[in-house]
Design a protein around this motif. Structure first.
Motif, mmCIF file in Angstrom:
data_model
loop_
_atom_site.group_PDB
_atom_site.id
_atom_site.type_symbol
_atom_site.label_atom_id
_atom_site.label_comp_id
_atom_site.label_asym_id
_atom_site.label_seq_id
_atom_site.Cartn_x
_atom_site.Cartn_y
_atom_site.Cartn_z
ATOM 1 N N PHE A 123 0.791 -1.226 0.000
ATOM 2 C CA PHE A 123 0.000 0.000 0.000
ATOM 3 C C PHE A 123 0.828 1.283 0.000
ATOM 4 O O PHE A 123 0.325 2.337 -0.391
ATOM 5 C CB PHE A 123 -0.933 0.019 1.211
ATOM 6 N N LEU A 124 2.060 1.223 0.484
ATOM 7 C CA LEU A 124 2.900 2.420 0.518
ATOM 8 C C LEU A 124 4.360 2.056 0.329
ATOM 9 O O LEU A 124 4.757 0.900 0.463
ATOM 10 C CB LEU A 124 2.693 3.183 1.838
ATOM 11 N N THR A 157 -1.122 4.542 -6.284
ATOM 12 C CA THR A 157 -2.098 5.139 -7.194
ATOM 13 C C THR A 157 -2.767 6.368 -6.594
ATOM 14 O O THR A 157 -3.351 7.179 -7.310
ATOM 15 C CB THR A 157 -3.171 4.102 -7.574
ATOM 16 N N GLY A 158 -2.680 6.529 -5.259
ATOM 17 C CA GLY A 158 -3.266 7.704 -4.606
ATOM 18 C C GLY A 158 -2.500 8.978 -4.862
ATOM 19 O O GLY A 158 -3.045 10.085 -4.719
ATOM 20 N N GLY A 159 -1.217 8.878 -5.200
ATOM 21 C CA GLY A 159 -0.426 10.054 -5.509
ATOM 22 C C GLY A 159 -0.249 11.018 -4.358
ATOM 23 O O GLY A 159 -0.299 12.240 -4.536
ATOM 24 N N GLU A 160 -0.035 10.489 -3.141
ATOM 25 C CA GLU A 160 0.177 11.338 -1.973
ATOM 26 C C GLU A 160 1.500 10.989 -1.312
ATOM 27 O O GLU A 160 1.937 9.837 -1.354
ATOM 28 C CB GLU A 160 -0.957 11.168 -0.957
ATOM 29 N N THR A 177 -5.864 5.954 0.324
ATOM 30 C CA THR A 177 -6.055 7.200 1.059
ATOM 31 C C THR A 177 -5.021 7.281 2.178
ATOM 32 O O THR A 177 -4.896 6.354 2.971
ATOM 33 C CB THR A 177 -7.464 7.269 1.655
ATOM 34 N N MET A 178 -4.294 8.392 2.237
ATOM 35 C CA MET A 178 -3.263 8.574 3.269
ATOM 36 C C MET A 178 -3.825 9.364 4.443
ATOM 37 O O MET A 178 -4.495 10.382 4.264
ATOM 38 C CB MET A 178 -2.046 9.292 2.698
ATOM 39 N N GLU A 193 3.376 12.206 -8.295
ATOM 40 C CA GLU A 193 2.958 11.426 -9.442
ATOM 41 C C GLU A 193 2.536 10.026 -8.994
ATOM 42 O O GLU A 193 3.259 9.364 -8.257
ATOM 43 C CB GLU A 193 4.108 11.319 -10.451
ATOM 44 N N PRO A 194 1.364 9.544 -9.429
ATOM 45 C CA PRO A 194 0.962 8.171 -9.087
ATOM 46 C C PRO A 194 1.948 7.152 -9.642
ATOM 47 O O PRO A 194 2.522 7.332 -10.716
ATOM 48 C CB PRO A 194 -0.409 8.029 -9.757
#
Length: 320
Positions: A123-124, A157-160, A177-178, A193-194
């Motif tokens: 996820f991250l 894919t969240g781009g955060e 979601t972060m 960037e995702p």
């Protein structure tokens, strides 16, 4: 001139053994229920002093803990953890990638002037120059908690992205979601960037973003193709391990007679193994082994299927 070149060559050659050894992690502390594999087929139990080569996968059972050291650095794997360490060694540089599919790893990484250690989860992703922090991965999310130093945490894919400091934490869920938290202040979240993940989540066939044509995080070459889609299974009476089309499974080779058709799981929501004609290895989650005698639950219940758990359990057919 020839003499000088010879001296330089001898100096470089003298470094080679040191460089080779520097790639590997040494087991400093361990319990039972810890094993590793380098071929995804044969699993070996670890002991203090065992050398864990680059790209090896390490699995800990419900009671398994292990601490690996390499110079000043250390990695500590908690129970029910599956991860790998890949080292890219140059003559004067070294980059380390920790691939963590599930569980918890505490990292103490030496400080350098530029980023050199990367942690890949489903996820991250985390990038560090040197710090002490913990990464926790569940089937639903992954989080990074920092004790000292600074860790750059990014979703895929969240781009955060967020720079997480001491006393702070960043979590990314399966929806990418972060969320951030901190004792004194919370980290700032920025847009990036995702990217695509390198390692799939438990029970997922492909990493996040693989179907979107995104490039992998940081263009790093983590060995995601070596990662299965299953969690770490519990301990079985046979104690064998395998890597099959469902992914890694520790302890799925029992001594039973009937079908091992139930789930063997270290987490209640983490799918385990199934196989034919063998017993179950049952972790703290619920697992059913169907043999002439049925052992179920958290138990030390023994049917003829010999499925082992780790708490209190029972056999339904009064077979012991």
């Amino acid at each position: 001139m020839h003499y000088v070149r010879s001296l330089v060559l001898l100096f470089v050659l003298s470094l080679c053994p040191t460089i080779a050894i520097a790639k590997d992690w040494l087991v400093a502390k361990t319990t039972t229920q810890v094993s590793y594999t380098i071929d995804k087929t044969t699993w070996d139990a670890v002991a203090v002093g065992t050398v864990i080569p680059s790209k090896a996968w390490i699995s800990t059972g419900p009671r398994g803990r292990v601490t690996l050291t390499r110079g000043e650095e250390s990695l500590s794997l908690s129970p029910n953890t599956l991860g790998s360490v890949v080292t890219h060694e140059g003559l004067f540089s070294r980059k380390t990638e920790v691939v963590q599919q599930t569980g918890e790893i505490a990292l103490d990484i030496e400080k350098r002037s530029s980023p050199h250690t990367y942690v890949h989860t489903p996820f991250l992703a985390a990038v560090v120059k040197g710090t002490t922090f913990t990464v926790t991965v569940t089937p639903q999310d992954a989080s990074v908690s920092v004790e000292s130093g600074l860790v750059q945490v990014s979703s895929f894919t969240g781009g955060e992205s967020a720079d997480v400091g001491p006393g702070q934490q960043a979590t990314v869920d399966q929806n990418q979601t972060m969320s951030v938290a901190g004792v004194d202040a919370t980290p700032s979240v920025t847009s990036v960037e995702p990217t695509r993940a390198n390692v799939p989540a438990v029970n997922q066939a492909a990493p996040l973003g693989a179907d979107l044509g995104l490039s992998a995080f940081g263009d790093q070459s983590a060995q995601s193709e070596d990662v299965g889609t299953n969690g770490v299974a519990g301990e079985s009476s046979g104690g064998e391990n395998s890597f099959n089309e469902s992914g890694f499974s520790q302890g799925n080779e029992g001594q039973g007679l009937g079908n091992a058709g139930g789930n063997s799981s270290d987490r209640a929501d983490n799918a385990g193994n199934s196989g034919n004609g063998k017993g179950n290895g049952n972790g703290p989650g619920n697992g059913n082994g169907n043999g002439p005698g049925n052992g179920k639950g958290h138990g030390q219940g023994h049917g003829k299927g010999h499925g082992h758990g780790h708490g209190n359990g029972h056999d339904h057919d009064d077979d012991d």
